[in-house]
Design a protein around this motif. Structure first.
Motif, PDB file in Angstrom:
ATOM      1  N   GLU A  49       0.832  -1.194   0.000  1.00 23.93           N
ATOM      2  CA  GLU A  49       0.000   0.000   0.000  1.00 23.93           C
ATOM      3  C   GLU A  49       0.871   1.250   0.000  1.00 23.93           C
ATOM      4  OE1 GLU A  49      -3.299   0.011   2.718  1.00 23.93           O
ATOM      5  OE2 GLU A  49      -3.170   2.176   3.002  1.00 23.93           O
ATOM      6  N   PHE A  50       0.581   2.198  -0.898  1.00 25.43           N
ATOM      7  CA  PHE A  50       1.335   3.446  -0.959  1.00 25.43           C
ATOM      8  C   PHE A  50       0.538   4.479  -1.733  1.00 25.43           C
ATOM      9  CE2 PHE A  50       2.620   0.594  -4.333  1.00 25.43           C
ATOM     10  CZ  PHE A  50       2.576   1.375  -5.474  1.00 25.43           C
ATOM     11  N   GLY A  51       0.991   5.729  -1.697  1.00 25.75           N
ATOM     12  CA  GLY A  51       0.291   6.805  -2.387  1.00 25.75           C
ATOM     13  C   GLY A  51       0.981   7.161  -3.688  1.00 25.75           C
ATOM     14  N   GLY A  52       0.223   7.321  -4.769  1.00 23.40           N
ATOM     15  CA  GLY A  52       0.833   7.690  -6.047  1.00 23.40           C
ATOM     16  C   GLY A  52      -0.045   7.375  -7.233  1.00 23.40           C
ATOM     17  N   LEU A  53       0.583   6.927  -8.340  1.00 24.28           N
ATOM     18  CA  LEU A  53      -0.133   6.686  -9.594  1.00 24.28           C
ATOM     19  C   LEU A  53      -0.334   5.210  -9.903  1.00 24.28           C
ATOM     20  CD1 LEU A  53       1.667   9.296 -11.884  1.00 24.28           C
ATOM     21  CD2 LEU A  53      -0.379   9.605 -10.491  1.00 24.28           C
ATOM     22  N   GLY A  54       0.563   4.365  -9.383  1.00 26.73           N
ATOM     23  CA  GLY A  54       0.459   2.937  -9.681  1.00 26.73           C
ATOM     24  C   GLY A  54       1.228   2.538 -10.924  1.00 26.73           C
ATOM     25  N   ILE A  55       2.474   3.027 -11.044  1.00 30.03           N
ATOM     26  CA  ILE A  55       3.320   2.729 -12.200  1.00 30.03           C
ATOM     27  C   ILE A  55       4.603   2.057 -11.716  1.00 30.03           C
ATOM     28  CG2 ILE A  55       4.702   3.715 -14.075  1.00 30.03           C
ATOM     29  CD1 ILE A  55       2.723   6.013 -14.207  1.00 30.03           C
ATOM     30  N   THR A  56       5.010   1.002 -12.399  1.00 27.53           N
ATOM     31  CA  THR A  56       6.314   0.401 -12.147  1.00 27.53           C
ATOM     32  C   THR A  56       7.243   0.776 -13.290  1.00 27.53           C
ATOM     33  OG1 THR A  56       5.279  -1.450 -11.008  1.00 27.53           O
ATOM     34  CG2 THR A  56       7.556  -1.741 -11.691  1.00 27.53           C
ATOM     35  N   LEU A  57       8.420   1.295 -12.942  1.00 24.52           N
ATOM     36  CA  LEU A  57       9.347   1.842 -13.936  1.00 24.52           C
ATOM     37  C   LEU A  57      10.608   1.006 -14.081  1.00 24.52           C
ATOM     38  CD1 LEU A  57       9.249   5.605 -12.886  1.00 24.52           C
ATOM     39  CD2 LEU A  57       8.077   4.572 -14.827  1.00 24.52           C
ATOM     40  N   GLY A  58      11.244   1.151 -15.228  1.00 28.73           N
ATOM     41  CA  GLY A  58      12.567   0.578 -15.467  1.00 28.73           C
ATOM     42  C   GLY A  58      13.312   1.456 -16.464  1.00 28.73           C
ATOM     43  N   LEU A  59      14.612   1.252 -16.569  1.00 29.96           N
ATOM     44  CA  LEU A  59      15.392   1.948 -17.593  1.00 29.96           C
ATOM     45  C   LEU A  59      15.665   0.975 -18.726  1.00 29.96           C
ATOM     46  CD1 LEU A  59      18.026   4.140 -15.701  1.00 29.96           C
ATOM     47  CD2 LEU A  59      16.180   4.933 -17.174  1.00 29.96           C
ATOM     48  N   LYS A  60      15.242   1.334 -19.917  1.00 28.19           N
ATOM     49  CA  LYS A  60      15.468   0.488 -21.089  1.00 28.19           C
ATOM     50  C   LYS A  60      16.082   1.355 -22.176  1.00 28.19           C
ATOM     51  CE  LYS A  60      13.243  -3.452 -23.263  1.00 28.19           C
ATOM     52  NZ  LYS A  60      11.999  -4.243 -23.340  1.00 28.19           N
TER      53      LYS A  60
END
Length: 381
Positions: A49-60
């Motif tokens: 549980e956390f506050g934000g947008l709900g995006i998981t990121l990576g560098l490609k």
């Protein structure tokens, strides 16, 4: 020199933090110095549980790339997709921005808005999304029965601390399940122990995953434990796509290598490195890449990903039929309605809330293919 000449006044603590951030971010895309805010965000995300947008990121390819939006979150509902490249957060370019900085900027108080500018392959110009932040509560496991079968659909959206207990519960509540569709599409990964413990439910011997770092003596093999396995015979079809990364690649790759499942969908993201989180104090930590994952066959995931056994691109199932069959189906429906009127009690209704219906299946050709794979596996025995 900086303290004496820089345009703005800056404290020695800020200078040290920035130095550490620069040092770690230049090692690789996943190593980072976690200040108090970043460390808290990491702890929140693994707790579900956390506050934000709900995006998981990576560098490609050095671009800030969305591995996957989390289902049902503001980003998902706004139309953000796996593979989108973030060009700007508000008016700030992401060029040279670290993953942790990007996450920190996108998180914030619920009900506040943020603009994200993305590049999407196939679009002529960048797309701007205006998204309202919210509390992100991650339900990591969804379980449903598949209509007209004894097969079970298990969707894992991320590998948080609840995954294995939830899957165990589903298996025990459905002891007559004859097959499993394990959906790992857009699953960005998570906790390694949850991935290996999930594998151990279906595999009772051999190596599940290996970690290799610079020191060969420090190689770690995670082995399956026979007493932990619940079902080593049930046919499994695994769904993956370009948003499947890290822990989900370990699960799908190990099931593929051990010939325990058939993998269906698209090539995965290719994130196969191991990060250690070492607390510096109660408020700060170091995230350092210490090893790479290797699958049971010895192959690596890093920058390669998992290639499915059956490649299927997303879309609807082609249900085109000729005029006669359409009329026949209408006649069937009419007959069913008449039977319901005669004796409603004798008609078995589908519980759509807990069932993957034929309509769901026809809207998802990858899912339809996975279900067909289970049929074949059952025939083969």
């Amino acid at each position: 020199m900086i303290q004496a000449n820089y345009v703005d006044e800056i404290s020695i603590n800020d200078l040290v933090d920035k130095s550490l951030e620069g040092l770690l971010s230049n090692l690789d895309a996943h190593s980072a110095f976690l200040n108090e805010k970043s460390f808290k965000s990491l702890q929140e995300s693994t707790n579900g549980e956390f506050g934000g947008l709900g995006i998981t990121l990576g560098l490609k390819d050095n671009a800030l790339t969305i591995i996957a939006p989390i289902e049902g979150t503001p980003a998902d509902l706004a139309g953000i997709k796996a593979g989108d490249v973030i060009l700007k957060i508000e008016d700030e370019s992401t060029l040279g921005m670290s993953l942790d900085d990007a996450v920190s900027k996108m998180r914030g108080k619920p009900k506040t808005k943020i603009n994200i500018t993305i590049y999407r392959a196939g679009e002529k110009k960048p797309i701007v999304f205006n998204i309202t932040r919210d509390i992100i509560k991650v339900q990591s496991v969804y379980t449903k029965k598949i209509q007209d079968s004894n097969d079970l659909y298990i969707r894992i959206s991320s590998f948080d601390k609840n995954v294995v207990s939830e899957v165990k519960k589903a298996l025990k509540e459905n002891p007559k399940a004859s097959g499993i569709v394990l959906d790992l599409r857009n699953n960005p990964g998570g906790l390694l122990n949850q991935a290996t413990d999930l594998l151990n439910l279906f595999i009772d011997k051999g190596v599940l995953v290996t970690q290799k770092g610079r020191d060969e003596k420090a190689k770690i093999d995670t082995l399956a434990l026979k007493q932990a396995a619940l079902n080593t015979k049930i046919p499994i079809a695994v769904l993956v796509n370009g948003g499947s990364a890290s822990a989900s690649e370990i699960v799908s790759g190990a099931l593929q290598d051990t010939k325990r499942a058939v993998i269906v969908g698209e090539k995965t993201f290719g994130k196969g490195s191991v990060q250690m989180i070492k607390e510096i104090n109660n408020k700060e930590a170091l995230k350092l890449t210490i090893a790479k994952y290797y699958l049971p066959s010895g192959r690596t995931i890093q920058a390669v990903g998992i290639t499915p056994d059956i490649e299927v691109f997303p879309g609807k199932v082609n249900t085109t039929s000729n005029e006669f069959s359409l009329k026949e189906s209408e006649l069937k429906k009419h007959l069913e309605n008449e039977l319901i009127k005669i004796d409603n009690k004798n008609v078995k209704k589908t519980d759509e809330k807990n069932t993957i219906t034929l309509e769901n299946i026809n809207n998802d050709i990858q899912l339809k293919t996975a279900i067909d794979v289970l049929k074949v596996l059952k025939i083969k025995g």
